[in-house]
Design an enzyme around this catalytic site. Structure first.
Site, PDB file in Angstrom:
ATOM      1  CD  GLU A 266      -2.875  -0.715   2.588  1.00 16.90           C
ATOM      2  OE1 GLU A 266      -2.709   0.332   3.258  1.00 16.90           O
ATOM      3  OE2 GLU A 266      -3.678  -1.596   2.912  1.00 16.90           O
ATOM      4  CD  GLU A 322     -12.355   1.320   0.821  1.00 14.44           C
ATOM      5  OE1 GLU A 322     -12.766   0.409   1.572  1.00 14.44           O
ATOM      6  OE2 GLU A 322     -11.171   1.380   0.424  1.00 14.44           O
ATOM      7  CE  LYS A 325      -9.952   2.135   5.557  1.00 10.62           C
ATOM      8  NZ  LYS A 325      -8.540   2.185   5.169  1.00 10.62           N
TER       9      LYS A 325
END
Length: 482
Positions: A266, A322, A325
């Site tokens: 990531e 999102e 989250k």
């Protein structure tokens, strides 16, 4: 004799060639699913293709997503949930069953190439999983072998806080609580199986936590004339990401594993965040992601100062913003796409688009300096009232006198409104716990505002004007800024 000697030498060269060919410099995207407004898996796969991503990582083994990836040329990384690690580590039959159920049915049609055991297991306090991590990785590898699956690498993603020291890079050292008992056997496994050390590496957080001393352009790959020289190696760095990656490389070398390859599981930069989250904006996000893609896809590979020429496989976080989250606002704003599928800014994960060809102007950043005003935490618009009531009860049960002022008969009880009481409670809670990591989120029920909520009520309901002077919201709720 020459003929007999030629065969193994040729075979070795072929193996090296094949091994190198498998390590692609193509960039992928992390496909998270923590949103209630995201496109379907089939639509998402088409969007992933439109970004020209050659890899995708999902945080489970979602069968709908895997079916949608059938017959594509996208390399896929799947993940075993954290909660299964302990049981898998102790049961080969359970490991075999997981692979049989979640890998075997798709392997012939889906390019599953990475199987990650858990996610950032070593980041938080041990709950009994740390010492089961490497045994679980070994069992999963054995299960793949049982099913004659040879093309999948097994690993686990770690956050950078597995390091005890990361500066200067040559001083990179794993934390003492995990170095010997966990990291060393993990590196032994990764080295033996020719897998990768998967690392989640975010220059944004390193810069935001130390923006007084780290130049923003250095973090964004824009510092043409700014360098840092490591006094221990005399290696010169031109960007923050390389420093962070080499700290990991030196930490592995310190444990006797200098050749285990690094895979960026990531990386990214938030396109928005909370009012007080410095540098989280579209301009910086686009600049970082475009520049990191350019660096990582350049041929021949650039590598890092400590590992020049090494290919670094990588996956950008994330496909979408999102909205479910947890955590600070930045957590919900790392996407390359809005939930409706439109691009937040122009981006090409293949690296084929020159930076000069991104024509659409980016909005000028307005929060690259610390926010100096006051902030309140209040109930967000359009949220579920029952959930707000539950969150209010939770906030009031925490801390010291968090909700005393909104009890019946107290100075902030009126207006007797769920919105007002919860907004007071959220700000009061946040004021107490912010420095320890508390957030103004409450699972998406709260939002930050620079406007005093008590003023909202005096404007909407003038009879409460006198209450605003007596209610200590200006005292307690503004403490969140201190």
């Amino acid at each position: 004799m020459m003929g007999l000697g030629f065969v193994p030498i040729f075979s070795l060269a072929l193996l090296v060639s094949i091994s190198s060919a498998e390590i692609s410099n193509k960039v992928g995207v992390n496909y998270g699913q923590l949103g209630n407004n995201l496109p379907s898996p089939s639509e998402s796969v088409e969007l992933i293709k439109s970004l020209k991503a050659k890899r995708v990582k999902i945080y489970d083994a979602n069968p709908h997503i895997l079916k949608s990836l059938k017959d594509t040329d996208i390399q896929v990384s799947i993940m075993i949930p954290n909660e299964l690690i302990q049981n898998i580590s102790k049961s080969q039959s359970l490991s075999d069953h997981w692979v049989k159920t979640n890998v075997v049915p798709y392997y012939s049609d889906v390019k599953i190439r990475y199987l990650l055991v858990g996610n950032e297991i070593l980041t938080n306090a041990d709950t009994g999983t740390w010492f089961n991590l490497v045994p679980a990785m070994r069992r999963i590898k054995a299960s793949l072998k049982t099913h004659n699956i040879k093309k999948i690498k097994v690993g686990t993603p770690s956050a950078l806080n597995v390091l005890e020291s990361s500066f200067p890079p040559s001083n990179g050292t794993f934390r003492s609580d995990i170095s010997g008992p966990i990291i060393k056997p993990m590196l032994q496994f990764l080295d033996r199986t020719k897998s990768f050390f998967f690392i989640d590496v975010y220059p944004y957080f390193a810069w935001a936590d130390n923006h007084q001393n780290i130049n923003l352009d250095y973090a964004l790959f824009k510092a043409n004339n700014l360098t840092y020289t490591d006094p221990g190696t005399n290696l010169t760095y031109t960007n923050l990401l390389d420093q962070m990656l080499d700290a990991v490389a030196f930490a592995m070398k310190r444990l006797g594993y200098p050749d285990v390859r690094i895979f960026i599981a990531e990386t990214g930069w938030p396109n928005d965040g909370d009012i007080d989250q410095i540098g989280a904006n579209i301009y910086n996000s686009a600049t970082f992601n475009r520049n990191v893609i350019k660096k990582l896809t350049t041929k021949p590979a650039i590598g890092t100062p400590a590992r020049p020429g090494w290919v670094i496989p990588s996956i950008i976080f994330a496909l979408y913003n999102e909205n479910q989250k947890p955590g600070p606002g930045t957590e919900r704003h790392f996407g390359l796409l809005y939930p409706n599928g439109t691009k937040i800014y122009e981006i090409d994960l293949s690296g084929d688009t020159p930076l000069s060809e991104y024509k659409k102007p980016l909005p000028a950043p307005t929060n690259n300096e610390p926010y100096k005003g006051k902030i309140w935490c209040m109930v967000a618009k359009g949220v579920n009232e029952t959930a707000v009531g539950d969150a209010l009860s939770y906030a009031c049960s925490q801390g010291n006198k968090t909700c005393d002022a909104i009890q019946p008969g107290k100075q902030c009880y009126k207006p007797d409104s769920l919105f007002w009481h919860a907004s007071y409670a959220f700000s009061s809670y946040w004021a107490q716990f912010k420095k320890g990591g508390g957030t103004c989120s409450f699972n998406g029920l709260a939002t930050m505002t620079p406007k005093d909520p008590s003023k909202f009520w005096t404007l909407q309901v003038p009879r409460y004007n006198s209450l605003r002077r007596s209610c200590p919201s200006g005292q307690r709720m503004q403490e969140a800024m201190n």
